[in-house]
Design an enzyme around this catalytic site. Structure first.
Site, mmCIF file in Angstrom:
data_model
loop_
_atom_site.group_PDB
_atom_site.id
_atom_site.type_symbol
_atom_site.label_atom_id
_atom_site.label_comp_id
_atom_site.label_asym_id
_atom_site.label_seq_id
_atom_site.Cartn_x
_atom_site.Cartn_y
_atom_site.Cartn_z
ATOM 1 N N HIS A 1 -10.180 -6.255 -2.034
ATOM 2 C CA HIS A 1 -11.200 -5.904 -1.032
ATOM 3 C C HIS A 1 -12.312 -5.138 -1.745
ATOM 4 C CE1 HIS A 1 -8.950 -7.232 2.422
ATOM 5 N NE2 HIS A 1 -7.902 -6.523 2.073
ATOM 6 N N ASN B 1 2.211 -5.305 -3.019
ATOM 7 C CA ASN B 1 0.822 -5.665 -2.712
ATOM 8 C C ASN B 1 -0.010 -4.409 -2.446
ATOM 9 O OD1 ASN B 1 -1.133 -7.763 -2.020
ATOM 10 N ND2 ASN B 1 -0.927 -7.103 0.117
ATOM 11 N N GLU C 1 -6.022 -10.816 -0.918
ATOM 12 C CA GLU C 1 -6.844 -10.538 0.274
ATOM 13 C C GLU C 1 -8.328 -10.435 -0.089
ATOM 14 O OE1 GLU C 1 -5.359 -7.163 2.499
ATOM 15 O OE2 GLU C 1 -3.273 -7.690 2.123
ATOM 16 N N GLU D 1 0.804 -1.236 0.000
ATOM 17 C CA GLU D 1 0.000 0.000 0.000
ATOM 18 C C GLU D 1 0.830 1.275 0.000
ATOM 19 O OE1 GLU D 1 -2.899 -0.444 3.153
ATOM 20 O OE2 GLU D 1 -3.406 -2.462 2.511
ATOM 21 N N ASP E 1 -12.135 -10.273 -0.422
ATOM 22 C CA ASP E 1 -13.401 -10.364 0.307
ATOM 23 C C ASP E 1 -14.366 -9.340 -0.280
ATOM 24 O OD1 ASP E 1 -12.450 -8.022 1.524
ATOM 25 O OD2 ASP E 1 -12.226 -8.907 3.507
HETATM 26 O O1 G3I Z 1 -3.056 -5.166 19.121
HETATM 27 C C1 G3I Z 1 -4.322 -4.933 19.732
HETATM 28 C C2 G3I Z 1 -4.493 -5.820 20.881
HETATM 29 O O2 G3I Z 1 -3.525 -5.515 21.855
HETATM 30 C C3 G3I Z 1 -5.911 -5.677 21.440
HETATM 31 O O3 G3I Z 1 -6.115 -6.638 22.421
HETATM 32 C C4 G3I Z 1 -6.953 -5.874 20.337
HETATM 33 C C5 G3I Z 1 -8.352 -5.614 20.817
HETATM 34 O O4 G3I Z 1 -9.240 -5.464 19.750
HETATM 35 O O5 G3I Z 1 -6.675 -4.986 19.290
HETATM 36 C C6 G3I Z 1 -5.417 -5.276 18.722
HETATM 37 O O6 G3I Z 1 -5.143 -4.560 17.549
HETATM 38 C C7 G3I Z 1 -5.936 -4.856 16.426
HETATM 39 C C8 G3I Z 1 -5.111 -5.661 15.412
HETATM 40 O O7 G3I Z 1 -5.857 -5.818 14.216
HETATM 41 C C9 G3I Z 1 -4.729 -7.041 15.929
HETATM 42 O O8 G3I Z 1 -5.855 -7.792 16.209
HETATM 43 C C10 G3I Z 1 -6.354 -3.532 15.843
HETATM 44 O O9 G3I Z 1 -7.240 -2.873 16.726
HETATM 45 C C11 G3I Z 1 -7.010 -3.732 14.502
HETATM 46 O O10 G3I Z 1 -7.203 -2.462 13.898
HETATM 47 C C12 G3I Z 1 -6.136 -4.584 13.602
HETATM 48 O O11 G3I Z 1 -6.801 -4.734 12.385
HETATM 49 C C13 G3I Z 1 -6.082 -5.344 11.323
HETATM 50 C C14 G3I Z 1 -5.839 -4.327 10.211
HETATM 51 O O12 G3I Z 1 -5.192 -4.974 9.128
HETATM 52 C C15 G3I Z 1 -4.984 -3.169 10.679
HETATM 53 O O13 G3I Z 1 -4.834 -2.235 9.665
HETATM 54 C C16 G3I Z 1 -6.919 -6.480 10.780
HETATM 55 O O14 G3I Z 1 -7.035 -7.508 11.767
HETATM 56 C C17 G3I Z 1 -6.299 -7.045 9.511
HETATM 57 O O15 G3I Z 1 -7.204 -7.934 8.916
HETATM 58 C C18 G3I Z 1 -6.013 -5.925 8.535
HETATM 59 O O16 G3I Z 1 -5.395 -6.480 7.399
HETATM 60 C C19 G3I Z 1 -5.080 -5.593 6.343
HETATM 61 C C20 G3I Z 1 -3.861 -6.133 5.639
HETATM 62 O O17 G3I Z 1 -2.811 -6.373 6.558
HETATM 63 C C21 G3I Z 1 -3.398 -5.202 4.523
HETATM 64 N N1 G3I Z 1 -4.470 -4.906 3.607
HETATM 65 C C22 G3I Z 1 -5.719 -4.460 4.212
HETATM 66 C C23 G3I Z 1 -6.182 -5.446 5.283
HETATM 67 C C24 G3I Z 1 -7.526 -5.044 5.824
HETATM 68 O O18 G3I Z 1 -7.454 -3.827 6.493
#
Ligand code: G3I
Length: 405
Positions: free
Chosen positions: A263, A222, A294, A171, A296
């Site tokens: 996405h 990517n 990715e 990105e 969906d």
């Molecule tokens: O790290 C904290 C953790 O300490 C806490 O307990 C938990 C409670 O909800 O939150 C945790 O952080 C979260 C993290 O995922 C790990 O679970 C964040 O709030 C959350 O925002 C984060 O989201 C991820 C996101 O990337 C971040 O930008 C998604 O799971 C993940 O699916 C998403 O994946 C991205 C790809 O890497 C790149 N392309 C887009 C895709 C979708 O956004």
């Protein structure tokens, strides 16, 4: 192997024709329904890996054993949803925590799955010590350069020989709605961390560091909103990435592939399978592989959808299935498209269930191929049908890829 199979099929066909002339009424179809086969088995027909993002924590969640069962049985490739991101691996400066990344790698090994490494360079999910240190001035720009090199080298070296494809840079390119319809490398305060603190050469350097650490992994750029080519002009993100990759290749940067995240939302026009196939084939013309990384397809959660209104659900799920299908068919049509990965497979744990994509947290959801109770949705069978009911001349086996020099 393939040859023997076609001889066998030929013999069966001849026997069937013979039988039909005698007693046409008793002809029965004995092939197993695609619905009863796994995505990975059906993908094998085309040498196409079918993958999913995996949330490591859910593999041991006893309240939803279906998660591990489906992750291990349906897919031939896996991507760590979060466990290999910088904030997970190095939460404290200089102290690595490999626990989740190692657990993910063990899961893949136990299930004989290929691994897409995700992700080495991204502006999101960076450790706080890094972003705060840069803001406070306690980490200088020359130190940022050293830190990125060390990060890539250490992570890639740890899993050397075990990663099929690495998402090296993720990105890095703006969207037309962000930069006044003129695409460029992200350089804004929120998303331009690497451009602003390392310099524009971070992309080329990242690929070189990764190649030095693991010469056998395929190295990918990517991004999202990269599903098909558009106008071909300044507002066309695919065109920008195409030119960028062409330039990188011309300069000898070791980039092997381009990942289209995929996405999508049913609220947008999106693209058809032919436009998407053209995208894959155009990148293949540059001498690089492609992948859907990715996939969906979410829907805007209207009041009717929230209320589980059957008219609304039918519309949403049919539109969703059609979009998944376009993404998969487009990939199938190019022999250089190596893998088709969904970003999670169930509506309960999909990132869309909690993320605010402009309509509040979870305001666009229902993006996965199984529902929140792990019941298959129409999209799952549509993907299976696309894999099963296709073949020559438009769908041929993948061409094996080696890292470019
Ligand atoms: O790290 C904290 C953790 O300490 C806490 O307990 C938990 C409670 O909800 O939150 C945790 O952080 C979260 C993290 O995922 C790990 O679970 C964040 O709030 C959350 O925002 C984060 O989201 C991820 C996101 O990337 C971040 O930008 C998604 O799971 C993940 O699916 C998403 O994946 C991205 C790809 O890497 C790149 N392309 C887009 C895709 C979708 O956004």
């Amino acid at each position: 192997m393939k040859l023997r199979r076609s001889i066998l099929i030929g013999a069966v066909a001849a026997a069937t024709v013979g039988a039909l002339t005698v007693a046409p009424a008793v002809a029965t179809l004995t092939a197993k329904s695609p619905a009863d086969q796994s995505l990975k088995a059906l993908g094998q027909r085309h040498d196409l890996a079918i993958g999913t993002a995996v949330n490591v924590d859910l593999l041991s969640d006893s309240t939803q054993p279906q998660y591990k069962e489906i992750a291990s049985s349906q897919f031939s490739s896996v991507t760590a949803e979060n466990a290999m991101k910088w904030e997970s691996i190095e939460p404290t400066k200089g102290t690595y925590d490999w626990t989740k990344a190692d657990a993910f790698m063990k899961f893949a090994k136990d299930n004989h799955q290929l691994v897409r490494g995700h992700v080495l360079v991204w502006h999101n999910q960076l450790p706080k010590w890094l972003t705060d240190g840069v803001t406070a001035g306690t980490i200088t720009k020359p130190q940022v350069r050293e830190l990125l090199k060390k990060h890539i080298t250490d992570v890639v070296s740890r899993y050397k020989g075990q990663i099929w494809q690495w998402d090296v840079v993720n990105e890095a390119v703006s969207d037309p709605w962000e930069t006044n319809n003129v695409i460029k490398l992200r350089d804004d305060a929120a998303k331009g961390f690497w451009y602003n603190n390392y310099g524009p050469d971070y992309i080329a350097d990242a690929f070189k560091f990764a190649r030095a650490a693991d010469p056998k992994a395929l190295l990918f750029y990517n991004d999202y909103n990269l599903d098909a080519f558009g106008s071909g002009g300044a507002d066309d993100k695919s065109q920008f990435v195409y030119t960028m990759v062409k330039d990188l290749r011309a300069k000898g940067v070791p980039i092997d592939g381009v990942g289209s995240q995929g996405h999508l939302s049913t609220r947008y026009g999106n693209f058809d399978a032919i436009q998407i196939a053209d995208w894959h084939n155009k990148f293949a013309g540059l001498g690089v592989a492609t992948a859907v990384t990715e996939a969906d397809v979410r829907s805007l959660m209207t009041d009717a959808l929230k209320a589980n209104n059957s008219d609304a659900i039918n519309e949403a799920f049919q539109a969703q299935a059609a979009n998944y299908s376009a993404l998969l068919q487009g990939c199938l049509a190019s022999r250089h498209c190596l893998s088709f990965t969904v970003w999670g497979f169930d509506d309960k744990n999909s990132w869309t269930a909690t993320t605010d994509l402009g309509s509040g947290p979870g305001g666009e959801a229902l993006a996965a191929i199984y529902d929140a109770t792990y019941k298959p949705k129409r999209a799952l069978n549509t993907l299976k049908a696309d894999l099963a009911y296709t073949g020559a001349p438009y769908v041929l086996d993948r061409i094996p890829q080696r890292p470019r020099r």
